[in-house]
Every structure is written in C-alpha cells, then in structure tokens.
Design a protein around this motif. Structure first.
Motif, PDB file in Angstrom:
ATOM      1  N   GLY A 259       0.619  15.277   8.963  1.00  0.00           N
ATOM      2  CA  GLY A 259       1.155  14.795  11.091  1.00  0.00           C
ATOM      3  C   GLY A 259       2.583  14.842  10.925  1.00  0.00           C
ATOM      4  O   GLY A 259       2.711  14.433  12.013  1.00  0.00           O
ATOM      5  N   MET A 260       3.244  14.031   9.752  1.00  0.00           N
ATOM      6  CA  MET A 260       4.514  13.570  11.012  1.00  0.00           C
ATOM      7  C   MET A 260       5.198  14.297  10.076  1.00  0.00           C
ATOM      8  O   MET A 260       5.358  15.042   9.109  1.00  0.00           O
ATOM      9  CB  MET A 260       4.700  12.164   9.734  1.00  0.00           C
ATOM     10  N   THR A 261       6.217  14.862  11.718  1.00  0.00           N
ATOM     11  CA  THR A 261       7.503  15.863  12.123  1.00  0.00           C
ATOM     12  C   THR A 261       8.435  15.734  12.248  1.00  0.00           C
ATOM     13  O   THR A 261       9.348  15.923  11.555  1.00  0.00           O
ATOM     14  CB  THR A 261       6.857  16.925  12.424  1.00  0.00           C
ATOM     15  N   CYS A 262       8.621  14.701  13.031  1.00  0.00           N
ATOM     16  CA  CYS A 262       9.939  13.648  13.330  1.00  0.00           C
ATOM     17  C   CYS A 262      10.292  12.080  13.130  1.00  0.00           C
ATOM     18  O   CYS A 262       9.595  11.605  12.384  1.00  0.00           O
ATOM     19  CB  CYS A 262      10.255  14.305  14.667  1.00  0.00           C
ATOM     20  N   GLY A 263      11.323  11.843  14.237  1.00  0.00           N
ATOM     21  CA  GLY A 263      11.652  10.585  14.317  1.00  0.00           C
ATOM     22  C   GLY A 263      10.540   9.551  14.863  1.00  0.00           C
ATOM     23  O   GLY A 263      10.329   8.469  14.675  1.00  0.00           O
TER      24      GLY A 263
ATOM     25  N   TYR B  69       0.806  -1.592   0.381  1.00  0.00           N
ATOM     26  CA  TYR B  69       0.160   0.086  -0.180  1.00  0.00           C
ATOM     27  C   TYR B  69       0.333   1.267  -0.105  1.00  0.00           C
ATOM     28  O   TYR B  69       2.395   1.586   0.539  1.00  0.00           O
ATOM     29  CB  TYR B  69      -0.639  -0.206   1.045  1.00  0.00           C
ATOM     30  N   GLU B  70       0.101   2.646  -0.578  1.00  0.00           N
ATOM     31  CA  GLU B  70       0.945   3.012  -0.289  1.00  0.00           C
ATOM     32  C   GLU B  70       0.387   4.845   0.548  1.00  0.00           C
ATOM     33  O   GLU B  70      -1.281   4.305  -0.575  1.00  0.00           O
ATOM     34  CB  GLU B  70       2.088   3.664  -2.097  1.00  0.00           C
ATOM     35  N   LEU B  71      -0.266   5.354   1.300  1.00  0.00           N
ATOM     36  CA  LEU B  71      -0.545   6.048   1.666  1.00  0.00           C
ATOM     37  C   LEU B  71       0.339   7.757   1.839  1.00  0.00           C
ATOM     38  O   LEU B  71       1.761   7.746   1.863  1.00  0.00           O
ATOM     39  CB  LEU B  71      -0.552   5.616   3.116  1.00  0.00           C
ATOM     40  N   LYS B  72      -0.810   8.690   2.094  1.00  0.00           N
ATOM     41  CA  LYS B  72       0.077  10.037   2.313  1.00  0.00           C
ATOM     42  C   LYS B  72      -0.778  10.165   3.433  1.00  0.00           C
ATOM     43  O   LYS B  72      -2.018   9.957   3.922  1.00  0.00           O
ATOM     44  CB  LYS B  72      -0.968  10.960   1.249  1.00  0.00           C
ATOM     45  N   VAL B  73       0.353  10.348   4.496  1.00  0.00           N
ATOM     46  CA  VAL B  73      -0.371  10.682   5.482  1.00  0.00           C
ATOM     47  C   VAL B  73       0.656  12.216   6.341  1.00  0.00           C
ATOM     48  O   VAL B  73       1.702  12.319   6.183  1.00  0.00           O
ATOM     49  CB  VAL B  73       0.742   9.531   6.850  1.00  0.00           C
TER      50      VAL B  73
ATOM     51  N   VAL C 123       8.861   4.712   6.301  1.00  0.00           N
ATOM     52  CA  VAL C 123       8.304   6.759   6.156  1.00  0.00           C
ATOM     53  C   VAL C 123       9.311   6.922   5.180  1.00  0.00           C
ATOM     54  O   VAL C 123      10.259   7.476   5.348  1.00  0.00           O
ATOM     55  CB  VAL C 123       8.295   6.841   6.963  1.00  0.00           C
ATOM     56  N   ASP C 124       8.954   8.436   4.264  1.00  0.00           N
ATOM     57  CA  ASP C 124       9.962   9.326   3.702  1.00  0.00           C
ATOM     58  C   ASP C 124       8.900  10.479   4.084  1.00  0.00           C
ATOM     59  O   ASP C 124       7.878  11.307   3.968  1.00  0.00           O
ATOM     60  CB  ASP C 124       9.438   8.679   2.113  1.00  0.00           C
ATOM     61  N   LEU C 125       9.784  11.239   5.202  1.00  0.00           N
ATOM     62  CA  LEU C 125       9.414  11.928   5.956  1.00  0.00           C
ATOM     63  C   LEU C 125       9.438  13.297   5.250  1.00  0.00           C
ATOM     64  O   LEU C 125       7.916  13.745   5.087  1.00  0.00           O
ATOM     65  CB  LEU C 125      10.384  11.725   7.100  1.00  0.00           C
ATOM     66  N   PRO C 126       9.727  13.890   4.878  1.00  0.00           N
ATOM     67  CA  PRO C 126       9.368  14.805   3.790  1.00  0.00           C
ATOM     68  C   PRO C 126       8.415  15.042   2.136  1.00  0.00           C
ATOM     69  O   PRO C 126       7.264  16.573   2.675  1.00  0.00           O
ATOM     70  CB  PRO C 126      10.660  15.231   2.872  1.00  0.00           C
ATOM     71  N   SER C 127       7.969  13.648   1.897  1.00  0.00           N
ATOM     72  CA  SER C 127       7.026  13.421   1.420  1.00  0.00           C
ATOM     73  C   SER C 127       5.489  13.211   1.802  1.00  0.00           C
ATOM     74  O   SER C 127       4.352  13.637   1.591  1.00  0.00           O
ATOM     75  CB  SER C 127       7.280  12.884   0.182  1.00  0.00           C
ATOM     76  N   GLY C 128       5.399  12.774   3.150  1.00  0.00           N
ATOM     77  CA  GLY C 128       4.592  12.410   3.794  1.00  0.00           C
ATOM     78  C   GLY C 128       4.109  10.979   3.109  1.00  0.00           C
ATOM     79  O   GLY C 128       2.723  10.256   3.946  1.00  0.00           O
TER      80      GLY C 128
ATOM     81  N   VAL D 207       3.758   5.424  13.280  1.00  0.00           N
ATOM     82  CA  VAL D 207       2.943   5.161  12.369  1.00  0.00           C
ATOM     83  C   VAL D 207       3.209   3.892  12.346  1.00  0.00           C
ATOM     84  O   VAL D 207       3.289   2.835  11.566  1.00  0.00           O
ATOM     85  CB  VAL D 207       3.633   6.426  10.964  1.00  0.00           C
ATOM     86  N   THR D 208       4.736   3.783  12.256  1.00  0.00           N
ATOM     87  CA  THR D 208       5.773   2.092  12.418  1.00  0.00           C
ATOM     88  C   THR D 208       5.055   1.123  12.995  1.00  0.00           C
ATOM     89  O   THR D 208       4.136   0.064  12.443  1.00  0.00           O
ATOM     90  CB  THR D 208       7.190   1.839  11.851  1.00  0.00           C
ATOM     91  N   LYS D 209       4.795   1.283  14.516  1.00  0.00           N
ATOM     92  CA  LYS D 209       4.288   0.917  15.103  1.00  0.00           C
ATOM     93  C   LYS D 209       3.049   0.718  15.265  1.00  0.00           C
ATOM     94  O   LYS D 209       1.899  -0.280  15.990  1.00  0.00           O
ATOM     95  CB  LYS D 209       4.602   1.057  16.713  1.00  0.00           C
ATOM     96  N   SER D 210       1.878   1.704  14.796  1.00  0.00           N
ATOM     97  CA  SER D 210       0.262   1.565  14.836  1.00  0.00           C
ATOM     98  C   SER D 210       0.252   0.696  13.844  1.00  0.00           C
ATOM     99  O   SER D 210      -0.809  -0.930  13.645  1.00  0.00           O
ATOM    100  CB  SER D 210      -0.075   2.838  14.175  1.00  0.00           C
ATOM    101  N   VAL D 211       1.177   0.799  12.544  1.00  0.00           N
ATOM    102  CA  VAL D 211       0.900  -0.463  11.177  1.00  0.00           C
ATOM    103  C   VAL D 211       1.204  -2.118  11.422  1.00  0.00           C
ATOM    104  O   VAL D 211       0.409  -2.682  11.983  1.00  0.00           O
ATOM    105  CB  VAL D 211       1.759  -0.143  10.480  1.00  0.00           C
ATOM    106  N   GLN D 212       2.251  -2.103  12.771  1.00  0.00           N
ATOM    107  CA  GLN D 212       2.702  -2.964  12.904  1.00  0.00           C
ATOM    108  C   GLN D 212       1.951  -4.227  14.626  1.00  0.00           C
ATOM    109  O   GLN D 212       1.718  -5.361  14.028  1.00  0.00           O
ATOM    110  CB  GLN D 212       4.125  -3.158  13.672  1.00  0.00           C
ATOM    111  N   SER D 213       1.061  -3.070  15.183  1.00  0.00           N
ATOM    112  CA  SER D 213       0.047  -3.641  16.274  1.00  0.00           C
ATOM    113  C   SER D 213      -0.724  -4.758  15.245  1.00  0.00           C
ATOM    114  O   SER D 213      -1.572  -5.322  15.412  1.00  0.00           O
ATOM    115  CB  SER D 213      -0.586  -2.469  16.917  1.00  0.00           C
TER     116      SER D 213
END
Length: 68
Positions: free
Chosen positions: A8-12, A2-6, A33-38, A18-24
């Motif tokens: 509110g992500m601003t830092c490590g 899947y590819e999502l545009k998210v 996660v590509d932080l600059p592009s979201g 986000v990674t933990k939420s998906v892995q839950s």
C-alpha cells in the motif's frame, strides 16, 4: 532489527506515514523504507507486534514481519 513487507506504500508521503507510525511506538526507532520493494527495515527496541500494529493502524498491510 525487524524486516517487514508492507503493501500500500506508493509515494514519499507513505514513507513519512510509515516512519511516523513506527516512531509513535519508539521515538528512537530508525526506519529505512525501500518503496519499490515494499520492504521496511526497522531498528527499534519496541516489540514486533506493536510496530506491526502501528503500521496497520496507519492504513497499510503488513504481509510479513520477521526479526532481521
């Protein structure tokens, strides 16, 4: 995959959250996660809606979600 545009992500810490939420939802999910592009690319057997809901429950806004 899947590819999502998210929004509110601003830092490590956001990347980890986000990674933990998906892995839950799928403990074997691979999350990139590509932080600059979201953009978040997810390789998971979980349903897209479940993944999207987990990210939103973590406090982020999913503006688009598509099978990649």
């Amino acid at each position: 995959m899947y590819e999502l545009k998210v929004e509110g992500m601003t830092c490590g810490g956001c990347v980890r959250s986000v990674t933990k939420s998906v892995q839950s939802v799928d403990g074997n999910a691979r999350v990139d996660v590509d932080l600059p592009s979201g953009r978040v690319r997810i390789d998971s057997a979980a349903q897209l809606d479940a993944v999207k809901n987990a990210i939103e429950d973590a406090g982020y806004t999913v503006t688009s979600a598509t099978p990649a």
